[in-house]
Design a protein around this motif. Structure first.
Motif, PDB file in Angstrom:
ATOM      1  N   ASP A 293     -45.310  69.277 -31.816  1.00 23.84           N
ATOM      2  CA  ASP A 293     -44.448  68.194 -31.186  1.00 23.84           C
ATOM      3  C   ASP A 293     -45.030  67.855 -29.828  1.00 23.84           C
ATOM      4  OD1 ASP A 293     -42.585  68.529 -33.269  1.00 23.84           O
ATOM      5  OD2 ASP A 293     -41.190  69.786 -32.177  1.00 23.84           O
ATOM      6  N   LEU A 294     -46.374  68.304 -29.604  1.00 21.60           N
ATOM      7  CA  LEU A 294     -46.868  67.850 -28.123  1.00 21.60           C
ATOM      8  C   LEU A 294     -47.165  66.547 -28.269  1.00 21.60           C
ATOM      9  CD1 LEU A 294     -48.083  71.238 -26.778  1.00 21.60           C
ATOM     10  CD2 LEU A 294     -45.795  70.214 -26.607  1.00 21.60           C
ATOM     11  N   LYS A 295     -47.476  65.633 -29.052  1.00 19.40           N
ATOM     12  CA  LYS A 295     -47.837  64.588 -29.105  1.00 19.40           C
ATOM     13  C   LYS A 295     -49.390  64.586 -28.655  1.00 19.40           C
ATOM     14  CE  LYS A 295     -43.604  61.881 -28.241  1.00 19.40           C
ATOM     15  NZ  LYS A 295     -42.751  63.119 -28.268  1.00 19.40           N
ATOM     16  N   LEU A 296     -49.898  65.506 -28.853  1.00 17.98           N
ATOM     17  CA  LEU A 296     -51.608  65.548 -29.000  1.00 17.98           C
ATOM     18  C   LEU A 296     -52.191  65.153 -29.934  1.00 17.98           C
ATOM     19  CD1 LEU A 296     -51.548  69.047 -27.023  1.00 17.98           C
ATOM     20  CD2 LEU A 296     -51.593  66.699 -26.048  1.00 17.98           C
ATOM     21  N   ASP A 297     -51.822  63.885 -30.811  1.00 19.00           N
ATOM     22  CA  ASP A 297     -52.447  63.734 -31.956  1.00 19.00           C
ATOM     23  C   ASP A 297     -53.153  62.264 -32.260  1.00 19.00           C
ATOM     24  OD1 ASP A 297     -50.042  62.287 -31.730  1.00 19.00           O
ATOM     25  OD2 ASP A 297     -49.093  62.835 -33.753  1.00 19.00           O
ATOM     26  N   GLN A 298     -53.574  61.907 -30.983  1.00 14.31           N
ATOM     27  CA  GLN A 298     -54.093  60.636 -30.729  1.00 14.31           C
ATOM     28  C   GLN A 298     -55.539  60.782 -30.640  1.00 14.31           C
ATOM     29  OE1 GLN A 298     -52.308  57.705 -31.632  1.00 14.31           O
ATOM     30  NE2 GLN A 298     -50.924  59.039 -32.057  1.00 14.31           N
ATOM     31  N   ILE A 299     -56.534  59.724 -31.009  1.00 15.62           N
ATOM     32  CA  ILE A 299     -57.751  59.657 -30.759  1.00 15.62           C
ATOM     33  C   ILE A 299     -58.041  58.321 -29.815  1.00 15.62           C
ATOM     34  CG2 ILE A 299     -60.292  59.387 -31.552  1.00 15.62           C
ATOM     35  CD1 ILE A 299     -59.235  60.445 -33.957  1.00 15.62           C
TER      36      ILE A 299
ATOM     37  N   GLY B 291     -57.271  64.425 -29.285  1.00 17.46           N
ATOM     38  CA  GLY B 291     -55.942  65.166 -29.115  1.00 17.46           C
ATOM     39  C   GLY B 291     -56.147  66.382 -29.740  1.00 17.46           C
ATOM     40  N   ALA B 292     -55.940  67.618 -29.375  1.00 10.65           N
ATOM     41  CA  ALA B 292     -56.025  68.951 -29.987  1.00 10.65           C
ATOM     42  C   ALA B 292     -55.123  69.180 -31.287  1.00 10.65           C
ATOM     43  CB  ALA B 292     -55.436  69.886 -28.926  1.00 10.65           C
ATOM     44  N   LEU B 293     -54.322  68.073 -31.584  1.00 13.40           N
ATOM     45  CA  LEU B 293     -53.416  68.129 -32.840  1.00 13.40           C
ATOM     46  C   LEU B 293     -53.880  67.210 -33.833  1.00 13.40           C
ATOM     47  CD1 LEU B 293     -50.099  69.091 -31.384  1.00 13.40           C
ATOM     48  CD2 LEU B 293     -51.512  70.532 -32.346  1.00 13.40           C
ATOM     49  N   VAL B 294     -55.106  66.548 -33.344  1.00 13.92           N
ATOM     50  CA  VAL B 294     -55.481  65.435 -34.713  1.00 13.92           C
ATOM     51  C   VAL B 294     -56.002  66.471 -35.739  1.00 13.92           C
ATOM     52  CG1 VAL B 294     -57.758  63.909 -35.054  1.00 13.92           C
ATOM     53  CG2 VAL B 294     -56.119  63.756 -32.812  1.00 13.92           C
ATOM     54  N   THR B 295     -55.535  65.960 -36.691  1.00 13.01           N
ATOM     55  CA  THR B 295     -55.842  66.727 -38.084  1.00 13.01           C
ATOM     56  C   THR B 295     -57.779  66.565 -38.473  1.00 13.01           C
ATOM     57  OG1 THR B 295     -55.423  65.183 -39.614  1.00 13.01           O
ATOM     58  CG2 THR B 295     -53.712  66.687 -39.043  1.00 13.01           C
TER      59      THR B 295
END
Ligand SMILES: Cc1cc2nc3c(=O)[nH]c(=O)nc-3n(C[C@H](O)[C@H](O)[C@H](O)COP(=O)(O)OP(=O)(O)OC[C@H]3O[C@@H](n4cnc5c(N)ncnc54)[C@H](O)[C@@H]3O)c2cc1C
Ligand code: SF4
Length: 316
Positions: free
Chosen positions: A53-59, A70-74
């Motif tokens: 849920d940390l919203k670290l999913d953007q480039i 972001g560390a959570l980008v798949t």
């Protein structure tokens, strides 16, 4: 699997604090490596801190022209990103050479960098393994070592780092950004991120307890022709025996990094400088001091041949 408690973190600093405070706590992102290790009781966390849920999913674009991942980008999103495909094609190709579509949909950038070795003895809890249980010995050195390291290992461990993505990030001189439990942010050169085993093979990275990866930073595009060739026992869904990542300029200069041969992505300045002289010269510098086992000496020639294939394709 052993019992454990679970929470969903609300901010990067809170996640770092939660893991730092409780001995035996671990972050969980996509879970594609950690859950497998928990099922085998190789990892036995007492508490999981879910970072999804940390919203670290953007480039996003950086002011210097680079990219912040972001560390959570798949792995799927990263490989498919238009900017990555055009300016950092070696990264896109390396990711797509790894795992399967389903796994890449779940696997994250941070988790990929921290996945554990695929040494078969690490997964067999009946065998001694200094990485799994420090001080017990290493079953691989006198055992079946076809997959394992020819350089960078030690008398304590010859495991390889299995990440394809990390090889491309090493070639691109990426940096790893982190936050710790005190809220300190730091940026680690990817060259210093993974550790050689020495006498402490269980210490695999430069991260401190509780330190969370928040992003990977790519410098501005470097141009050149990008290649990633992975040699493996099956055409897909297999880890590298050897993988070679190259960025080549039109005048023959460039840079080269190799996976599957060492405990970390392997890159040597002198090997980069030797690129205009051809594959044999590069391999000589890259593998100077190599100590292969009976089972994996073939990797030495395989590095040179894989690079020769890339240099041949580049001319075509
Ligand atoms: C069958 C199979 C085949 C595969 N083939 C390949 C392949 O060919 N090439 C390849 O490169 N990979 C391959 N993989 C590995 C896959 O890429 C990794 O499992 C995946 O990238 C890990 O990401 P994750 O988000 O699921 O990590 P998790 O499993 O959630 O976490 C892995 C580790 O990272 C830690 N962690 C996660 N996120 C963070 C963070 N932000 N900060 C600090 N610590 C963190 C966790 O605590 C854990 O220790 C394969 C995996 C499987 C199961
Ligand atoms: S090579 Fe490393 S991971 Fe494999 S058994 Fe030896 S100590 Fe364990």
């Amino acid at each position: 699997m052993r019992p454990f408690t679970y929470e969903r973190a609300t901010s990067p600093a809170q996640a770092a604090t939660a893991v730092f405070r409780q001995q035996g706590a671990r972050f969980i992102a996509g879970g594609t490596n950690l859950l497998d290790l928990m099922k085998l009781q190789i990892e036995t966390p007492t508490h999981l801190v879910d970072v999804q849920d940390l919203k670290l999913d953007q480039i996003t674009q950086e002011p210097d022209g680079g990219l912040r991942i972001g560390a959570l980008v798949t792995n799927t999103a990263l490989a498919a990103d238009r900017r990555v495909r055009s300016d950092y094609a070696v990264l896109s190709r390396a990711i797509l050479a790894g795992a399967s579509g389903q796994l890449r949909n779940k696997a994250t950038t941070g988790g990929n960098l921290l996945q554990r070795t695929r040494c078969p003895y690490f997964y067999d809890t009946n065998q001694p393994c200094n990485k799994r249980q420090p001080g017990t010995g290493c079953a691989a050195i006198e055992g079946v070592s076809r997959q394992l390291a020819v350089i960078g290992g030690s008398a304590a461990c010859i495991a390889t780092n299995p990440s394809d993505m990390a090889v491309a990030l090493r070639l691109l001189d990426a940096r790893v950004e982190t936050v710790d439990a005190q809220g300190n942010v730091r940026s680690i050169n990817i060259a210093d991120f993974h550790k050689l085993p020495g006498k402490t093979p269980h210490v695999e990275t430069a991260l401190a307890p509780g330190e969370l990866i928040t992003a990977v930073l790519l410098p501005k595009p470097v141009g050149g022709l990008h290649f990633y060739h992975k040699v493996r026992d099956r055409a897909s869904y297999a880890f590298a025996l050897v993988s070679v990542a190259v960025i080549l300029e039109r005048n023959g200069s460039g840079r080269v990094a190799v996976g599957g041969i060492a405990p970390k992505p392997w890159r040597i300045d002198a090997a980069d400088a030797a690129l205009p002289q051809g594959a044999e010269a590069v391999a000589r510098h890259l593998l100077a001091g190599a100590t292969p086992t009976r089972d994996n000496a073939f990797k030495i020639e395989l590095v040179e041949r894989t690079l020769a294939g890339i240099l041949h394709d580049a001319k075509g």
